[in-house]
Scaffold this active site. Structure first.
Site, PDB file in Angstrom:
ATOM      1  N   ASN A   9      -6.774 -54.332 -23.956  1.00 36.99           N
ATOM      2  CA  ASN A   9      -7.967 -54.904 -23.890  1.00 36.99           C
ATOM      3  C   ASN A   9      -8.577 -54.330 -25.318  1.00 36.99           C
ATOM      4  O   ASN A   9      -9.001 -53.204 -25.136  1.00 36.99           O
ATOM      5  CB  ASN A   9      -8.538 -54.443 -22.847  1.00 36.99           C
ATOM      6  CG  ASN A   9     -10.186 -54.889 -22.670  1.00 36.99           C
ATOM      7  OD1 ASN A   9     -10.477 -55.434 -23.639  1.00 36.99           O
ATOM      8  ND2 ASN A   9     -10.837 -54.390 -21.688  1.00 36.99           N
ATOM      9  N   GLU A  96     -17.292 -52.458 -17.661  1.00 35.23           N
ATOM     10  CA  GLU A  96     -18.459 -52.708 -18.800  1.00 35.23           C
ATOM     11  C   GLU A  96     -19.006 -53.732 -18.403  1.00 35.23           C
ATOM     12  O   GLU A  96     -20.408 -53.924 -18.582  1.00 35.23           O
ATOM     13  CB  GLU A  96     -17.788 -52.831 -20.336  1.00 35.23           C
ATOM     14  CG  GLU A  96     -17.312 -51.297 -20.702  1.00 35.23           C
ATOM     15  CD  GLU A  96     -16.157 -51.148 -21.403  1.00 35.23           C
ATOM     16  OE1 GLU A  96     -15.577 -51.984 -22.021  1.00 35.23           O
ATOM     17  OE2 GLU A  96     -15.253 -50.294 -21.383  1.00 35.23           O
TER      18      GLU A  96
HETATM   19  P1  13P Z   1      -9.738 -46.672 -22.614  1.00 32.34           P
HETATM   20  O1  13P Z   1      -8.005 -46.945 -22.839  1.00 32.34           O
HETATM   21  O2  13P Z   1      -9.892 -46.770 -24.024  1.00 32.34           O
HETATM   22  O3  13P Z   1     -10.122 -45.487 -21.825  1.00 32.34           O
HETATM   23  O4  13P Z   1     -10.097 -48.150 -21.918  1.00 32.34           O
HETATM   24  C1  13P Z   1      -9.629 -48.606 -20.788  1.00 32.34           C
HETATM   25  C2  13P Z   1     -10.071 -49.822 -20.489  1.00 32.34           C
HETATM   26  O5  13P Z   1     -11.319 -50.244 -20.132  1.00 32.34           O
HETATM   27  C3  13P Z   1      -9.292 -51.007 -20.545  1.00 32.34           C
HETATM   28  O6  13P Z   1      -9.835 -52.274 -19.953  1.00 32.34           O
END
Ligand code: 13P
Length: 249
Positions: A9, A96
């Site tokens: 992502n 998010e």
């Molecule tokens: P990180 O790997 O940066 O912690 O992000 C995880 C995430 O939100 C993938 O959707």
């Protein structure tokens, strides 16, 4: 050997040309990779990246979509527009989106059903906040997000769903859930799926872990019985850091 679903992502990173450069590198590096792969660039890079991954073993993902097919929705992107660009998978209910942009379970469920009705695969994200974990509510939060996110989804359509367990306190913080803690929640989510759809469906469903997954911890997480892949943020932004996870045995 197990086959994992390893997904990147890219969040709000990379211009279209930067996204094309990374996608091109990954196409080369992962062409003989043993797992299922997806990358989800920003909307602005989907068209360009689509041309790079077309016909390869890397699926094209989007990070979100509108609840509606078309209409007066300024700033939104429709499932029809995503399909037109060759998008095959959509991430829905990311923390998010839930917490910064206040998407609720009813809205996420509408998106899930709309995506499925157009033949897209869905990665449905669930996960608790730190205060919810500390209050002993992690399971309850994940159960509600799973049940409400999947409300009205048929057993046939469940085959197009991946669940991503992303504890919010582990996202972008460098704090990873221990493999044992993550596996326990994954097992719990599988139990909810068994209750909703039966044991066979629960055994089959892919449950990814997300939250500071990186080369150093991926192997230990993926070794757990109920962890079937990863949804990776920060470590997905460079071929050097994504590749070791994508090629995990
Ligand atoms: P990180 O790997 O940066 O912690 O992000 C995880 C995430 O939100 C993938 O959707």
């Amino acid at each position: 050997m197990r086959t994992y679903f390893i997904a990147g992502n890219w969040k709000m990173h990379k211009t279209a040309s930067e996204a094309v450069a990374l996608a091109s590198e990954l196409v080369k590096e992962l062409k003989d990779g043993p797992h299922k792969y997806m990358i989800a660039p920003s909307f602005t890079a989907l068209d360009a990246v689509s041309k790079v991954v077309k016909g390869t073993n890397i699926l094209l993902g989007a990070q979100n979509m509108s609840t509606d097919e078309s209409g007066a929705h300024t700033g939104e992107v429709s499932v029809l527009q995503l399909k037109d660009l060759g998008v095959q998978v959509v991430i829905l209910g990311h923390s998010e989106r839930r917490h910064t942009y206040k998407e609720d379970d009813a809205m996420i469920n509408r998106k899930v059903k709309l995506a499925l009705s157009h033949g897209l695969e869905v990665i449905l994200c669930v996960g608790e906040l730190l205060e919810e974990r500390e209050a002993g509510k992690a399971e309850k939060v994940c159960e509600d997000q799973t049940r409400l996110g999947l409300a009205g989804v048929s057993a046939a359509d469940l085959k197009k769903i991946t669940i991503a367990y992303e504890p919010v306190w582990a996202i972008g913080t460098g704090k990873t859930a221990t493999p044992e803690d993550a596996d326990a929640i994954h097992a719990f989510i599988r139990k909810i799926i068994a209750d909703m759809y039966g044991k066979a469906a629960a055994d089959e469903i892919v449950i990814q872990y997300g939250g500071s997954m990186k080369a150093e911890n991926a192997q230990a997480l993926l070794a757990k019985e109920n962890i079937d892949g990863g949804l990776i943020g920060g470590a997905a932004l460079k071929a050097d850091t994504f590749k070791p996870i994508a090629l995990c045995k």
